[in-house]
Scaffold this active site. Structure first.
Site, mmCIF file in Angstrom:
data_model
loop_
_atom_site.group_PDB
_atom_site.id
_atom_site.type_symbol
_atom_site.label_atom_id
_atom_site.label_comp_id
_atom_site.label_asym_id
_atom_site.label_seq_id
_atom_site.Cartn_x
_atom_site.Cartn_y
_atom_site.Cartn_z
ATOM 1 N N LEU A 162 0.640 -1.159 0.012
ATOM 2 C CA LEU A 162 -0.035 -0.088 -0.127
ATOM 3 C C LEU A 162 0.967 1.163 -0.013
ATOM 4 C CD1 LEU A 162 -2.672 1.283 0.615
ATOM 5 C CD2 LEU A 162 -2.367 0.962 2.974
ATOM 6 N N GLY A 168 2.028 7.529 2.421
ATOM 7 C CA GLY A 168 2.254 6.788 3.565
ATOM 8 C C GLY A 168 0.830 6.823 4.435
ATOM 9 N N GLN A 371 14.950 0.888 31.816
ATOM 10 C CA GLN A 371 15.336 1.726 33.120
ATOM 11 C C GLN A 371 15.771 0.745 34.313
ATOM 12 O OE1 GLN A 371 15.994 4.953 32.612
ATOM 13 N NE2 GLN A 371 16.611 5.347 34.674
ATOM 14 N N GLU A 398 0.832 0.137 10.373
ATOM 15 C CA GLU A 398 -0.579 -0.191 10.155
ATOM 16 C C GLU A 398 -1.408 1.335 10.541
ATOM 17 O OE1 GLU A 398 -0.866 -3.634 9.649
ATOM 18 O OE2 GLU A 398 -2.877 -3.668 9.291
HETATM 19 C C1 FAD Z 1 9.030 -2.023 9.221
HETATM 20 C C2 FAD Z 1 7.855 -1.433 8.380
HETATM 21 C C3 FAD Z 1 7.326 -2.298 7.882
HETATM 22 C C4 FAD Z 1 6.139 -1.810 7.102
HETATM 23 N N1 FAD Z 1 5.441 -2.959 6.272
HETATM 24 C C5 FAD Z 1 4.379 -2.293 5.255
HETATM 25 C C6 FAD Z 1 3.848 -3.282 4.696
HETATM 26 O O1 FAD Z 1 3.839 -4.355 4.691
HETATM 27 N N2 FAD Z 1 2.867 -2.718 3.569
HETATM 28 C C7 FAD Z 1 2.517 -1.306 3.617
HETATM 29 O O2 FAD Z 1 1.976 -1.027 2.775
HETATM 30 N N3 FAD Z 1 3.302 -0.511 4.314
HETATM 31 C C8 FAD Z 1 4.106 -0.886 5.289
HETATM 32 N N4 FAD Z 1 4.605 0.146 6.060
HETATM 33 C C9 FAD Z 1 4.624 1.430 5.909
HETATM 34 C C10 FAD Z 1 3.767 1.873 7.167
HETATM 35 O O3 FAD Z 1 2.464 1.511 7.121
HETATM 36 C C11 FAD Z 1 4.045 3.355 7.017
HETATM 37 O O4 FAD Z 1 5.431 3.820 7.178
HETATM 38 C C12 FAD Z 1 3.243 4.235 7.904
HETATM 39 O O5 FAD Z 1 1.856 4.330 7.537
HETATM 40 C C13 FAD Z 1 3.456 5.889 7.689
HETATM 41 O O6 FAD Z 1 3.611 6.293 6.653
HETATM 42 P P1 FAD Z 1 5.029 7.231 6.539
HETATM 43 O O7 FAD Z 1 5.881 6.377 6.786
HETATM 44 O O8 FAD Z 1 4.957 7.669 5.023
HETATM 45 O O9 FAD Z 1 4.921 8.468 7.225
HETATM 46 P P2 FAD Z 1 4.100 9.730 7.115
HETATM 47 O O10 FAD Z 1 2.791 9.445 6.594
HETATM 48 O O11 FAD Z 1 5.106 10.590 6.278
HETATM 49 O O12 FAD Z 1 3.675 10.424 8.338
HETATM 50 C C14 FAD Z 1 5.032 11.357 9.127
HETATM 51 C C15 FAD Z 1 4.548 11.897 10.381
HETATM 52 O O13 FAD Z 1 3.471 12.779 9.999
HETATM 53 C C16 FAD Z 1 2.207 12.290 10.783
HETATM 54 N N5 FAD Z 1 1.251 12.690 9.912
HETATM 55 C C17 FAD Z 1 0.906 12.740 8.619
HETATM 56 N N6 FAD Z 1 -0.342 13.029 8.173
HETATM 57 C C18 FAD Z 1 -0.966 13.485 9.286
HETATM 58 C C19 FAD Z 1 -2.009 14.325 9.639
HETATM 59 N N7 FAD Z 1 -3.010 14.287 8.780
HETATM 60 N N8 FAD Z 1 -2.300 14.648 10.806
HETATM 61 C C20 FAD Z 1 -1.150 14.613 11.715
HETATM 62 N N9 FAD Z 1 -0.112 13.924 11.718
HETATM 63 C C21 FAD Z 1 0.124 13.517 10.621
HETATM 64 C C22 FAD Z 1 2.452 11.113 10.912
HETATM 65 O O14 FAD Z 1 1.487 10.479 12.139
HETATM 66 C C23 FAD Z 1 4.009 10.881 11.167
HETATM 67 O O15 FAD Z 1 4.293 11.207 12.483
HETATM 68 C C24 FAD Z 1 5.903 -0.577 6.914
HETATM 69 C C25 FAD Z 1 6.850 0.287 7.475
HETATM 70 C C26 FAD Z 1 8.043 0.022 8.310
HETATM 71 C C27 FAD Z 1 8.726 0.972 8.935
#
Ligand code: FAD
Length: 414
Positions: A162, A168, A371, A398
């Site tokens: 996804l 993200g 800790q 997730e």
């Molecule tokens: C080890 C690992 C395994 C994963 N496995 C999968 C998988 O199998 N399949 C898959 O599809 N994805 C997977 N992911 C992706 C994961 O779901 C995303 O990293 C997550 O959804 C956050 O997206 P992002 O990293 O782009 O952060 P961003 O969306 O860029 O967010 C950055 C920060 O901004 C904040 N933020 C964003 N929008 C808002 C808003 N509207 N209001 C307030 N705060 C906001 C977020 O909460 C976060 O703190 C995985 C990630 C990791 C690290």
């Protein structure tokens, strides 16, 4: 004056029963359900199942956990053993290769595995909730017959793609496209951070793709399809033994029949998938917190300072008491969400609450547990340091904590 209990036949109780009857509310004796409405005990079957997974985690996973983490090695041998135990397809019907269990059993298994090792737990949970579930829920009979037996039995693994570099939390911003040409979907684009996508036994990934203007659909792409490239494993802070990859698709053609469910329903489908997946990640939060608590409790009784075990200091006792209390609360939230799902009731709000609460509680608990270990907790030889690194992702994957709050707020009508 309100008395503690009203004797049968008292004017209040008779009047109130008559009122109930007039309104058509069944009296207690007329209720359809004769079993108690609230039962907080696990059934003997659930208890037996929990003990089986607990023993497996203790006997088979624990001895390997440190080595797998240090070498960032995917736990292929343990996946095979979990498959034999029926743990790789707990909520899927037996006739499709699964174990025929309920969501509560699934949550219990995820908790018990995470208590010992998060990498092994997420391998099982991502395969179940994200890899296999979309095909089970939205696939045609033919797709289910093609994929489920090998996936639900754990013979092969599946992934769900996804997230993208620029999509993200805003997963609807997917840029990957799929164009229908001569009876084939031609996929172009990329995905980021995809769990289980590149193991030796991975069969396929289900991806979200734009299939038209303002239209997102889910498409199954088998591993090995020309034009589908999988990166080397990504280097991570934690979950080091789990498989995380970046994916790219360049004119990658798959048969038209690989569309999952109705065209244009991809957004609705992945939101449903994420709702269910949150129960599993929430169970990971409880499991991680429980594992950290177990380590801290044992260490506090063993470690002596000022001539006595540090567990005799009230500051340490209070910390452990707070941890135990929060863990109980977190587990209750997870079980409630699982119970709602198993009873066919709406559960999205409770799943988001459980995910949010257990993500944050596991942060507090693992921090406190380290800790209590003092400087030793900072050393790789001590398991608590691995749990500390494994925790953070539970507040990101997730759906981040902020996204959970957005989901909950929506359910509150805000
Ligand atoms: C080890 C690992 C395994 C994963 N496995 C999968 C998988 O199998 N399949 C898959 O599809 N994805 C997977 N992911 C992706 C994961 O779901 C995303 O990293 C997550 O959804 C956050 O997206 P992002 O990293 O782009 O952060 P961003 O969306 O860029 O967010 C950055 C920060 O901004 C904040 N933020 C964003 N929008 C808002 C808003 N509207 N209001 C307030 N705060 C906001 C977020 O909460 C976060 O703190 C995985 C990630 C990791 C690290």
């Amino acid at each position: 004056m309100i008395t503690q209990s009203l004797p049968p036949g008292s004017s209040f109780s008779t009047a109130s029963r008559r009122k109930q009857s007039e309104r058509g509310i069944p009296r207690p004796s007329e209720r359809r359900y004769h079993r108690p409405r609230v039962d907080l005990d696990l059934s003997p079957e659930h208890e037996l199942f929990r003990d089986t997974v607990r023993d497996f985690a203790h006997d088979r996973v624990a001895p390997l956990a440190e080595e797998l983490d240090r070498e960032s090695r995917f736990p292929l041998e343990l996946v095979g053993e979990m498959a034999e135990l029926g743990l790789m397809g707990i909520p899927f019907p037996e006739k499709l290769g699964g174990a025929g269990g309920d969501t509560l059993s699934y949550a219990i298994a995820v908790e018990e595995l995470t208590r010992i090792d998060s990498s092994v737990a997420i391998t099982m949970a991502a395969h179940t909730s994200l890899g296999t579930m979309p095909i089970y829920l939205f696939g045609s009979d033919a797709q289910r017959q093609e994929w489920l037996p090998q996936l639900a039995s754990g013979e092969r693994l599946a992934a769900f793609g996804l997230t993208e570099a620029d999509a993200g939390s805003d997963a609807g911003a997917t840029r990957t496209t799929a164009e229908l040409r001569d009876g084939q979907w031609v996929v172009s684009g990329s995905k980021m951070f995809i769990t289980n996508a590149g193991t030796d036994i991975t069969a396929c990934v289900t991806i979200t793709a734009r299939t038209g203007e303002d239209e997102i659909s889910n498409i199954v792409v088998p591993n090995g399809t020309p034009g589908y490239e999988i990166s080397a494993p990504l280097h991570k802070l934690g979950w080091k033994a789990s498989d995380t990859r970046a994916l790219s698709f360049a004119d990658c053609a798959v048969p038209q029949e690989n569309l999952l469910g109705e065209r244009g329903q991809g957004l609705r489908q992945f939101l449903e998938i994420l709702d269910g997946g949150r129960i599993a990640v929430a169970a990971m939060g409880v499991g991680l917190a429980q594992g950290a608590y177990d380590l801290a409790h044992a260490y506090a009784r063993e470690r002596r300072q000022f001539g006595r075990p540090i567990s005799s200091f009230q500051a340490i006792q209070f910390r452990l008491a707070d941890m135990a209390t929060e863990i109980e609360a977190g587990r209750a939230l997870v079980w409630k969400a699982a119970w709602l799902k198993d009873n066919g009731r709406p559960f999205a709000r409770e799943a988001a609450m459980a995910k949010l609460y257990t993500g944050e509680l596991s942060n507090r608990v693992v921090n406190g547990a380290l800790q209590i270990h003092g400087g030793y907790g900072y050393m790789d030889e001590f398991a608590i340091s691995r749990l500390y690194r494994d925790q953070k992702i539970l507040e990101i994957g997730e759906g981040t904590n902020e996204v959970q709050r957005m989901v909950i707020a929506r359910h509150l009508g805000l």
